[in-house]
Design an enzyme around this catalytic site. Sequence first.
Site, PDB file in Angstrom:
ATOM      1  N   TYR A   1       0.843  -1.176   0.000  1.00  0.00           N
ATOM      2  CA  TYR A   1       0.000   0.000   0.000  1.00  0.00           C
ATOM      3  C   TYR A   1       0.889   1.240   0.000  1.00  0.00           C
ATOM      4  O   TYR A   1       1.822   1.350   0.807  1.00  0.00           O
ATOM      5  CB  TYR A   1      -0.915   0.019   1.223  1.00  0.00           C
TER       6      TYR A   1
ATOM      7  N   GLN B   1     -10.951   0.197   0.669  1.00  0.00           N
ATOM      8  CA  GLN B   1     -11.385  -0.572  -0.506  1.00  0.00           C
ATOM      9  C   GLN B   1     -10.192  -1.243  -1.192  1.00  0.00           C
ATOM     10  O   GLN B   1     -10.299  -2.373  -1.690  1.00  0.00           O
ATOM     11  CB  GLN B   1     -12.197   0.293  -1.488  1.00  0.00           C
TER      12      GLN B   1
ATOM     13  N   ASN C   1      -3.480   5.748   6.163  1.00  0.00           N
ATOM     14  CA  ASN C   1      -4.236   6.516   7.154  1.00  0.00           C
ATOM     15  C   ASN C   1      -5.047   5.589   8.062  1.00  0.00           C
ATOM     16  O   ASN C   1      -4.900   4.361   8.012  1.00  0.00           O
ATOM     17  CB  ASN C   1      -5.130   7.546   6.442  1.00  0.00           C
TER      18      ASN C   1
ATOM     19  N   SER D   1       5.911   8.982  13.696  1.00  0.00           N
ATOM     20  CA  SER D   1       7.352   8.757  13.717  1.00  0.00           C
ATOM     21  C   SER D   1       7.997   9.338  14.978  1.00  0.00           C
ATOM     22  O   SER D   1       7.455  10.246  15.609  1.00  0.00           O
ATOM     23  CB  SER D   1       7.953   9.414  12.471  1.00  0.00           C
TER      24      SER D   1
ATOM     25  N   GLN E   1      12.217  14.535  12.105  1.00  0.00           N
ATOM     26  CA  GLN E   1      11.041  13.747  12.495  1.00  0.00           C
ATOM     27  C   GLN E   1       9.834  14.657  12.670  1.00  0.00           C
ATOM     28  O   GLN E   1       8.739  14.350  12.217  1.00  0.00           O
ATOM     29  CB  GLN E   1      11.281  12.979  13.808  1.00  0.00           C
TER      30      GLN E   1
ATOM     31  N   HIS F   1       7.421  15.531   9.852  1.00  0.00           N
ATOM     32  CA  HIS F   1       6.537  14.523   9.267  1.00  0.00           C
ATOM     33  C   HIS F   1       5.082  14.781   9.621  1.00  0.00           C
ATOM     34  O   HIS F   1       4.183  14.581   8.805  1.00  0.00           O
ATOM     35  CB  HIS F   1       6.888  13.125   9.793  1.00  0.00           C
TER      36      HIS F   1
ATOM     37  N   GLU G   1      11.847   4.409  17.844  1.00  0.00           N
ATOM     38  CA  GLU G   1      11.888   3.951  16.449  1.00  0.00           C
ATOM     39  C   GLU G   1      13.283   4.240  15.862  1.00  0.00           C
ATOM     40  O   GLU G   1      13.943   3.347  15.337  1.00  0.00           O
ATOM     41  CB  GLU G   1      10.809   4.706  15.660  1.00  0.00           C
ATOM     42  N   HIS G   2      13.720   5.493  15.959  1.00  0.00           N
ATOM     43  CA  HIS G   2      15.055   5.896  15.495  1.00  0.00           C
ATOM     44  C   HIS G   2      15.877   6.354  16.687  1.00  0.00           C
ATOM     45  O   HIS G   2      15.395   7.153  17.488  1.00  0.00           O
ATOM     46  CB  HIS G   2      14.964   7.084  14.531  1.00  0.00           C
TER      47      HIS G   2
ATOM     48  N   ASP H   1      16.550   7.054   6.154  1.00  0.00           N
ATOM     49  CA  ASP H   1      15.252   7.149   5.494  1.00  0.00           C
ATOM     50  C   ASP H   1      15.346   6.851   4.005  1.00  0.00           C
ATOM     51  O   ASP H   1      14.382   6.388   3.395  1.00  0.00           O
ATOM     52  CB  ASP H   1      14.683   8.569   5.654  1.00  0.00           C
TER      53      ASP H   1
ATOM     54  N   GLU I   1      -2.099 -36.534  27.776  1.00  0.00           N
ATOM     55  CA  GLU I   1      -2.987 -35.473  27.294  1.00  0.00           C
ATOM     56  C   GLU I   1      -4.316 -36.053  26.783  1.00  0.00           C
ATOM     57  O   GLU I   1      -5.103 -35.334  26.162  1.00  0.00           O
ATOM     58  CB  GLU I   1      -2.287 -34.656  26.190  1.00  0.00           C
TER      59      GLU I   1
ATOM     60  N   HIS J   1      -3.119 -40.046  18.820  1.00  0.00           N
ATOM     61  CA  HIS J   1      -1.730 -39.597  18.723  1.00  0.00           C
ATOM     62  C   HIS J   1      -0.790 -40.723  19.177  1.00  0.00           C
ATOM     63  O   HIS J   1       0.194 -41.043  18.508  1.00  0.00           O
ATOM     64  CB  HIS J   1      -1.487 -38.371  19.613  1.00  0.00           C
TER      65      HIS J   1
END
Lengths: 433, 433
Positions: A130, A191, A214, A237, A259, A262, A327-328, A361, A415, A420
């Site tokens: 995506y 969709q 999003n 981020s 950052q 963003h 994250e970074h 990046d 068990e 088995h």
Amino acid sequence: MPVFLNTRDADFEAGFQALLNAKREDAPDVDDTVAGIISEVRRRGDEAVIELTEKFDRLSLTPETIAFSEAEIDELCARVPAAEAAALELAAERIRAYHVRQMPDDAMWTDPDGATLGWRWTPVSAAGLYVPGGLASYPSSVLMNAVPAQVAGVERLVIACPTPGGEANPLVLYAARLAGVETVYRIGGAQAVAALAYGTQTIAPVDKITGPGNAFVAAAKRRVFGKVGIDMIAGPSEILVIADADNDPDFLALDLLSQAEHDASAQSILITTDAAFGAAVARAVDTRLQTLERAGIAGDSWRDNGAVITVQSLDEAAELSDRIAPEHLELCVENPEALSERIRHAGAIFLGQWTPEAIGDYIGGPNHVLPTARSARFSSGLSVLDFLKRTTLARMTPDALRTIGPAAETLAKSESLQAHGLSVRARLDKLNR
Amino acid sequence: MPVFLNTRDADFEAGFQALLNAKREDAPDVDDTVAGIISEVRRRGDEAVIELTEKFDRLSLTPETIAFSEAEIDELCARVPAAEAAALELAAERIRAYHVRQMPDDAMWTDPDGATLGWRWTPVSAAGLYVPGGLASYPSSVLMNAVPAQVAGVERLVIACPTPGGEANPLVLYAARLAGVETVYRIGGAQAVAALAYGTQTIAPVDKITGPGNAFVAAAKRRVFGKVGIDMIAGPSEILVIADADNDPDFLALDLLSQAEHDASAQSILITTDAAFGAAVARAVDTRLQTLERAGIAGDSWRDNGAVITVQSLDEAAELSDRIAPEHLELCVENPEALSERIRHAGAIFLGQWTPEAIGDYIGGPNHVLPTARSARFSSGLSVLDFLKRTTLARMTPDALRTIGPAAETLAKSESLQAHGLSVRARLDKLNR
């Protein structure tokens, strides 16, 4: 003003906890809408996808134009300026070189009991990436998602990228070609996720869906998880910079701002052993904010979510960093390697003052799709492993079965799983006959 | 009667599609209930956990008795018969030996541009394993979840296992000890998952939750995903056996039944190159069903979800197998290794007639937590990787930045992320001064 904290202060722990617990994103609850969209796409296929694209992207499609044609892609790629094309090619090459090294080995061995054991990795057959439309349509993200899939050996690699009002980003198409993407669908939102997961008349379903999006895309990915694999659900981020006083405040200000620019929900934190240096970086941020193109977004982020934390030692810095699980993480200290060995939870580490996070990046090689919101405690950035899966292998000889079979039978009985146990016992009996 | 299909028949494709699409599990929608339980536990901690345990498990706990004491565990472990203890020990040892080999390597290299790149793996700090109570309380699953966590180096390993009416399974405690589990909480359901994810006054939160459970547990895991990591959401068990006529029908009947006896929703499929052999296996199943302890469950599963498919060649068998993407795949053919190389999607493969799937459930070494419901197309069984995460590392020298920095700047500009570009440019300017 960002938050200023000092581990020396009595109220430090309360302030740090508040920073950790601050909910930075108020994702709207779109789950019902998304459930409706998915069920429409499952029921009516292309027809629903076309209607929803008309509605959300003001774009009229037909089954024949859901995907870009080769000629359209040619035409868009030809529009990419030479410098951008060359930069994307270098990036693709470096990302590929890094990810090739991640390819895991198959294994097969025979143990002392005579059991042959092992595993084998195989790629998923089809993956859908995506790619958001509009402003957040980043060609770098196309490479970061598609190159690992390509390296893993995914046979069919497709992209869904909305083109609101019909506007496509030529660099996205160029990046897609570089990474061996077969088809680019000009659809987006829930969709598109539904179409990739369940298929329509013109879109064959995929096995794995990755890539940012999003709130609608995130909710749709959560819903189709299980029917297909998904990557993580990424939040805003974050960057954490740990620095001693021996740094250029302007460098670090720009790293923090890269950052912050963003998203107003992004978070930039500086941890330093020198309070005066921390103040100098904060001043440098303010100076840069006076001229930065995205000063509005970056300023909001820095003011609402930014922090400057003064610590007594790098040990303390490492401890706080692990609680943040950033994250970074930039380590701008004299011996960044040594400090990095004290860090346990971080998506990506950037060592030394010549490694701004922006290198990661775009062009460094490691993936820029990284765990946010403290999830580096338990997850990793995107890699070839996200497009591979492992099949375990086992082969018993009669002798191996004689040696270890009875224990399996015992456990099966304990068990209450009689069949088995019998499946082992019947074979042992035949062998002993 | 199970379904009998033959690829020669005109209606084969329709029948096979029906088999693939059959929804075998009708999981009740418990999401609202689970959301309520989670929010209660977050709000009221221990108090809510204790109330819910009283309600669902008819067991009165206090904060002091939420976890088993060492003395209680000693006492329960002492009740484990010697044969079961030895079998669990052998199983733990073999599972450990297999999973140790899965430990991935760290890497660090310097590329021709002078960039030092790499990654490092670290364990999650704390993991919580869910173990169902009652009939489905399997000590083998304790080992399959806990041993990989232990091998990965997880520091704090805990179990949540409900004990309805206060009844605990001594083998579960014994297996927990063998695998280095620190604490066993006698709580279950969504309340246990919530307590592990968010913590209470007496239960410290974990970073990762794994293990099977009922619909409530599965819904709770889905809901806390993101706050913590989770493993897969497992569906009913499945086995696919591919066999030529040179096999003992009774062996294969028992292998098919050893999945069928788990659950009426389980699925057992035989693919064979010999229709008469297929019929012989079906007869052997019927014979065994006359005496099997769990004949009710196994018979329902075989009748409702079982299938015998006759194919013209092993190539055809491999193709159908990939469309099924089975959790367990037995290859009972002359050259199982060669056939296994034609298989792309399967959780675990068992090679040859002396490797009943039950060996893999207990003692083989590979993990028995495997992808179900066709998810082997995109996911793998549990492994040490589920308890590790990867931090990427990058270090630029001034020369490396000079070489690759400009391309990063170009791409940052093309994405309208000015601060990203400036963070590189400021450094290049200083270097060029």
